[in-house]
Every structure is written in C-alpha cells, then in structure tokens.
Design a protein around this motif. Sequence first.
Motif, PDB file in Angstrom:
ATOM      1  N   ALA A   1       0.815  -1.207   0.000  1.00 14.81           N
ATOM      2  CA  ALA A   1       0.000   0.000   0.000  1.00 14.81           C
ATOM      3  C   ALA A   1       0.850   1.259   0.000  1.00 14.81           C
ATOM      4  O   ALA A   1       0.686   2.147  -0.846  1.00 14.81           O
ATOM      5  CB  ALA A   1      -0.928  -0.007   1.216  1.00 14.81           C
ATOM      6  N   TYR A   2       1.777   1.348   0.931  1.00 14.83           N
ATOM      7  CA  TYR A   2       2.473   2.617   1.141  1.00 14.83           C
ATOM      8  C   TYR A   2       3.585   2.866   0.131  1.00 14.83           C
ATOM      9  O   TYR A   2       4.021   4.006  -0.036  1.00 14.83           O
ATOM     10  CB  TYR A   2       2.985   2.687   2.577  1.00 14.83           C
ATOM     11  CG  TYR A   2       1.856   2.907   3.555  1.00 14.83           C
ATOM     12  CD1 TYR A   2       1.320   4.170   3.736  1.00 14.83           C
ATOM     13  CD2 TYR A   2       1.303   1.841   4.255  1.00 14.83           C
ATOM     14  CE1 TYR A   2       0.268   4.378   4.612  1.00 14.83           C
ATOM     15  CE2 TYR A   2       0.253   2.035   5.132  1.00 14.83           C
ATOM     16  CZ  TYR A   2      -0.267   3.314   5.313  1.00 14.83           C
ATOM     17  OH  TYR A   2      -1.320   3.506   6.162  1.00 14.83           O
ATOM     18  N   THR A   3       4.011   1.825  -0.562  1.00 15.81           N
ATOM     19  CA  THR A   3       4.965   2.045  -1.645  1.00 15.81           C
ATOM     20  C   THR A   3       4.358   2.935  -2.728  1.00 15.81           C
ATOM     21  O   THR A   3       5.055   3.708  -3.382  1.00 15.81           O
ATOM     22  CB  THR A   3       5.403   0.696  -2.239  1.00 15.81           C
ATOM     23  OG1 THR A   3       6.092  -0.054  -1.224  1.00 15.81           O
ATOM     24  CG2 THR A   3       6.336   0.885  -3.423  1.00 15.81           C
ATOM     25  N   GLN A   4       3.031   2.852  -2.896  1.00 14.68           N
ATOM     26  CA  GLN A   4       2.345   3.614  -3.939  1.00 14.68           C
ATOM     27  C   GLN A   4       2.434   5.128  -3.726  1.00 14.68           C
ATOM     28  O   GLN A   4       2.482   5.894  -4.690  1.00 14.68           O
ATOM     29  CB  GLN A   4       0.861   3.256  -3.971  1.00 14.68           C
ATOM     30  CG  GLN A   4       0.499   1.807  -4.134  1.00 14.68           C
ATOM     31  CD  GLN A   4      -0.991   1.618  -3.890  1.00 14.68           C
ATOM     32  OE1 GLN A   4      -1.823   1.990  -4.711  1.00 14.68           O
ATOM     33  NE2 GLN A   4      -1.335   1.055  -2.739  1.00 14.68           N
ATOM     34  N   PHE A   5       2.428   5.566  -2.445  1.00 17.63           N
ATOM     35  CA  PHE A   5       2.247   6.995  -2.206  1.00 17.63           C
ATOM     36  C   PHE A   5       3.024   7.477  -0.976  1.00 17.63           C
ATOM     37  O   PHE A   5       2.584   8.371  -0.259  1.00 17.63           O
ATOM     38  CB  PHE A   5       0.755   7.327  -2.071  1.00 17.63           C
ATOM     39  CG  PHE A   5       0.064   6.811  -0.826  1.00 17.63           C
ATOM     40  CD1 PHE A   5      -0.553   7.689   0.054  1.00 17.63           C
ATOM     41  CD2 PHE A   5       0.011   5.459  -0.542  1.00 17.63           C
ATOM     42  CE1 PHE A   5      -1.200   7.228   1.192  1.00 17.63           C
ATOM     43  CE2 PHE A   5      -0.633   4.984   0.592  1.00 17.63           C
ATOM     44  CZ  PHE A   5      -1.238   5.873   1.466  1.00 17.63           C
ATOM     45  N   ALA A   6       4.198   6.895  -0.751  1.00 12.69           N
ATOM     46  CA  ALA A   6       4.973   7.225   0.440  1.00 12.69           C
ATOM     47  C   ALA A   6       5.280   8.715   0.530  1.00 12.69           C
ATOM     48  O   ALA A   6       5.124   9.334   1.591  1.00 12.69           O
ATOM     49  CB  ALA A   6       6.263   6.405   0.473  1.00 12.69           C
TER      50      ALA A   6
ATOM     51  N   PRO B   1      -4.580   5.944  -3.744  1.00 16.41           N
ATOM     52  CA  PRO B   1      -3.907   4.682  -3.402  1.00 16.41           C
ATOM     53  C   PRO B   1      -4.907   3.616  -2.974  1.00 16.41           C
ATOM     54  O   PRO B   1      -5.901   3.925  -2.299  1.00 16.41           O
ATOM     55  CB  PRO B   1      -2.994   5.088  -2.247  1.00 16.41           C
ATOM     56  CG  PRO B   1      -3.651   6.280  -1.635  1.00 16.41           C
ATOM     57  CD  PRO B   1      -4.293   7.020  -2.781  1.00 16.41           C
ATOM     58  N   TYR B   2      -4.635   2.395  -3.374  1.00 15.31           N
ATOM     59  CA  TYR B   2      -5.444   1.256  -2.960  1.00 15.31           C
ATOM     60  C   TYR B   2      -4.756   0.612  -1.760  1.00 15.31           C
ATOM     61  O   TYR B   2      -3.620   0.145  -1.855  1.00 15.31           O
ATOM     62  CB  TYR B   2      -5.587   0.240  -4.090  1.00 15.31           C
ATOM     63  CG  TYR B   2      -6.453  -0.946  -3.742  1.00 15.31           C
ATOM     64  CD1 TYR B   2      -7.832  -0.813  -3.634  1.00 15.31           C
ATOM     65  CD2 TYR B   2      -5.887  -2.199  -3.524  1.00 15.31           C
ATOM     66  CE1 TYR B   2      -8.639  -1.894  -3.321  1.00 15.31           C
ATOM     67  CE2 TYR B   2      -6.683  -3.290  -3.216  1.00 15.31           C
ATOM     68  CZ  TYR B   2      -8.055  -3.140  -3.112  1.00 15.31           C
ATOM     69  OH  TYR B   2      -8.838  -4.219  -2.804  1.00 15.31           O
ATOM     70  N   VAL B   3      -5.447   0.597  -0.621  1.00 20.79           N
ATOM     71  CA  VAL B   3      -4.837   0.161   0.633  1.00 20.79           C
ATOM     72  C   VAL B   3      -5.601  -1.044   1.169  1.00 20.79           C
ATOM     73  O   VAL B   3      -6.818  -0.985   1.367  1.00 20.79           O
ATOM     74  CB  VAL B   3      -4.835   1.299   1.673  1.00 20.79           C
ATOM     75  CG1 VAL B   3      -4.206   0.827   2.987  1.00 20.79           C
ATOM     76  CG2 VAL B   3      -4.095   2.514   1.129  1.00 20.79           C
TER      77      VAL B   3
END
Length: 252
Positions: free
Chosen positions: A20-25, A192-194
């Motif tokens: 998840a957080y790799t997408q929008f860190a 982001p898709y979490v």
Amino acid sequence: MSTDTHNDPSATPELPGRAAYTQFADRYAQIVPEKPHNALYERPATAALLGDVSGLDVLDAGCGPGIVSAELAHRGARVKSFDVTPAMVELARERCASLNVEIAQGDLGQPLAWLGDAQFDRIVCSLALDYVERLAPTFAEFHRVARPGAQLVFSMAHPMRDWIDTRTRGKRTYFETTRFGLHWGGFGEPKPYVEAYRRPLADIVNALRETGWQIDAMVEPKPVPEMKAVAPALYTELSLAPAFICIRARRD
C-alpha cells in the motif's frame, strides 16, 4: 542514526502495508503531519497514553515516515524505529537525520531478531497493526523486547467502525478476521489502494492477554477542539463515533 536492514520484506511482496504505502509514500509523508485524522485525532490520543518519555528507551514499531519517532526524540526519548516499506524507511531517515533515532527496515509480522531482550521502556505502534494478520506473535515479540514494567501503546482502526462499512466486512461475520481493500481519498491522485485487516475487539484483547500484557487503558478518542475550525464535518463525525481505538498495556 543507523541504516540497518532487517527481515528483508522483499521475500514477501504481498505484505499489505508494504504494497500500500509504496504507492504513495512521498505524498503520505507530506500530508499526514497536518492531516486532521492524524494530527488532531489519533496522534494526540496516542501521545497522551504514552505520557512523559524523557530519558526513556522507546521503540516506534511501524514508524512510517518517522513523524512519531521525531516527536519522541524531541521529547527526550532515545528512539529505535522500523518500518516494512523501504520508501518509508528512507523518508524516516531524512526526517530524523539530526535526532537520537535509529531506523531499520523490518516486518511487524516477523520476529524482531535484531532487537535484544528487555531493551525498551515504551513501545508505540501507531496505526500499523491493521496490516498484520495475526497479532499474538507480534505482541509476543513486543513483550520480549520490553523491560519489566514497560508500556505498550498502540492505535488501530476501530473494529465496530470498520464493521459498519459494508465495503470492509464483505459477507463475513463480525467475528472473523477480514482482509479488505479501499481506495483512500485525501492523498491526491491516483487514489492509493490500501489493504488491511479488520478483526473483532476480542481478538485484539485476547492476543494481548495470551502474550503476557495487562491492559490498563483503552481510549475511543474524540477529536481535539482545534479540528472544529479546520475540518468541521470530520469533527462532527468523529464526535459522534470513533474511527480508532488506542490501547495502553503493561508488561508485569
């Protein structure tokens, strides 16, 4: 500040937090310091449960971009931190570069093998346990690295709040652990898709009890008054029902 890497998560690419957080860190690190849900709701509640940390050894487990780690260091704590997402680890290192903070890469769902027994007076885990499927092994590791009398403070999505949302529960009962995914708003485009886990409250409480922790406080937080001017609709919503729970437990 250290730059060690532990429990390399590249072998388990489906970890929901890392994916998840790799997408929008970068976006997360820029927005969350002032985002009302965090700055005017969850973080104040967690900080109040932690209390005075000056002169204490504190573990920030699932540190994200290092916001809590930096706050702890500014309050006089000696901090060790880790996160599963490489991009978050780098952001935390940048944020905490001049502070008494050591940062590593590690997975909450795996043994904290790089940490010795009885090292910490406080352990804080802010909104990170929702990405861990089985809590008992994680709480057991927290117990191992905590000193006698140490406190564990963590926040999570409120089980009942997530249960009310049909997107979260799907077709499962309240009593099951459910892995679900949502597109998050508030962080720009693309949304982001979490993915995370929703579980019943009893599973959280019993996992603590089974691993030797004694609960001494549970908070269903209300927004701080300052939110009313900044985000009035959210203030009204969170004044009616909580989005998170915050728990403090003690190692006897």
